[in-house]
Write an enzyme that holds these catalytic residues in place. Structure first.
Site, PDB file in Angstrom:
ATOM      1  N   HIS A  89       4.005   7.024   3.873  1.00 21.60           N
ATOM      2  CA  HIS A  89       4.951   5.928   3.663  1.00 21.60           C
ATOM      3  C   HIS A  89       4.485   5.003   2.549  1.00 21.60           C
ATOM      4  O   HIS A  89       3.344   5.090   2.088  1.00 21.60           O
ATOM      5  CB  HIS A  89       5.190   5.125   4.961  1.00 21.60           C
ATOM      6  CG  HIS A  89       4.023   4.347   5.466  1.00 21.60           C
ATOM      7  ND1 HIS A  89       3.126   4.831   6.408  1.00 21.60           N
ATOM      8  CD2 HIS A  89       3.578   3.093   5.179  1.00 21.60           C
ATOM      9  CE1 HIS A  89       2.214   3.909   6.679  1.00 21.60           C
ATOM     10  NE2 HIS A  89       2.462   2.849   5.944  1.00 21.60           N
ATOM     11  N   HIS A 128       0.836  -1.215   0.000  1.00 19.62           N
ATOM     12  CA  HIS A 128       0.000   0.000   0.000  1.00 19.62           C
ATOM     13  C   HIS A 128       0.858   1.248   0.000  1.00 19.62           C
ATOM     14  O   HIS A 128       2.048   1.199   0.288  1.00 19.62           O
ATOM     15  CB  HIS A 128      -0.953   0.025   1.205  1.00 19.62           C
ATOM     16  CG  HIS A 128      -0.291   0.055   2.547  1.00 19.62           C
ATOM     17  ND1 HIS A 128       0.026  -1.074   3.270  1.00 19.62           N
ATOM     18  CD2 HIS A 128       0.144   1.086   3.320  1.00 19.62           C
ATOM     19  CE1 HIS A 128       0.604  -0.742   4.408  1.00 19.62           C
ATOM     20  NE2 HIS A 128       0.697   0.572   4.469  1.00 19.62           N
ATOM     21  N   GLU A 153       7.844   0.881   4.983  1.00 20.82           N
ATOM     22  CA  GLU A 153       7.376  -0.198   5.858  1.00 20.82           C
ATOM     23  C   GLU A 153       7.576  -1.518   5.124  1.00 20.82           C
ATOM     24  O   GLU A 153       7.359  -1.600   3.916  1.00 20.82           O
ATOM     25  CB  GLU A 153       5.871  -0.003   6.152  1.00 20.82           C
ATOM     26  CG  GLU A 153       5.289  -1.065   7.074  1.00 20.82           C
ATOM     27  CD  GLU A 153       3.786  -0.864   7.360  1.00 20.82           C
ATOM     28  OE1 GLU A 153       3.135  -0.095   6.613  1.00 20.82           O
ATOM     29  OE2 GLU A 153       3.278  -1.473   8.322  1.00 20.82           O
TER      30      GLU A 153
END
Lengths: 134, 134
Positions: A79, A7, A130
């Site tokens: 992010h 994502h 991430e």
């Protein structure tokens, strides 16, 4: 090592407006908001055919995105999340290459209930990355 | 209206270092750099299974990412690109909803040789959004 882009997370100062933009203006499928008190965010998933956009809104006083929104008052991309098969192997490879892991260096249970780590933006082109084990 | 996430663009102050990070540290497949003088960038494609990351480095004095890198000296996420089937229909829908198109409002030939438009970040949660007709 990295696999799919899981994502892109966008921090928003007004979640209703973020929902309106993605659902009504851009015409995407948008989930109901859900609270994730362990992660300090209320999140909405924008479901695209190949990946997700996550709209993040701060939840609670210690939300990790509160300071980001103080600096970026209109919101902004917070992010990107890449999938890995083995997060401990990924972490060890990254540390061996000199990259810094945020926090304790131990994976935490992420917003999707899977182990995650965050990498230091200064080591990755100013981008908060991430990693999520799938 | 919007379909797939076509790519996430990350502006980098050092392209060799960006390549090293994505190829050697993160272990992704990275293309050879290619110059796109019409767009003022040298670009490298990081090919993930479901989408692409584009590393952008300024090319020429009038590169559109030069001022971004002056503000974000370590680099950072520059924009996201969503695919649309009909860019003129998308533009007209956006304008009718009050969103602003950057530039003249007419689609230009983008970095992949397809018509693109950019939307005003202030209208989209502080995020620069590119639309590309597929």
């Amino acid at each position: 090592m990295i696999g799919r882009l899981n994502h892109v997370a966008i921090a928003v100062p007004d979640l209703d407006e973020g929902i309106r933009l993605y659902r009504d203006v851009l015409g995407a499928h948008v989930s109901e908001p859900q609270d994730e008190p362990d992660h300090g965010v209320r999140v909405v998933f924008v479901e695209l055919p190949n990946t997700k956009i996550e709209l993040l809104y701060p939840l609670g006083e210690n939300s990790p995105i509160r300071s980001f929104l103080e600096k970026n008052t209109a919101g902004g991309i917070h992010h990107v999340c890449y999938e890995v098969e083995d997060i401990l192997a990924a972490r060890d490879r990254l540390i061996a290459q000199g990259a810094r892991i945020l926090g304790t260096g131990e994976p935490k249970n992420g917003a999707h209930g899977k182990p995650v780590l965050f990498l230091h933006p200064k080591d990755f082109n100013g981008t908060l990355v991430e990693l999520e084990q799938i």
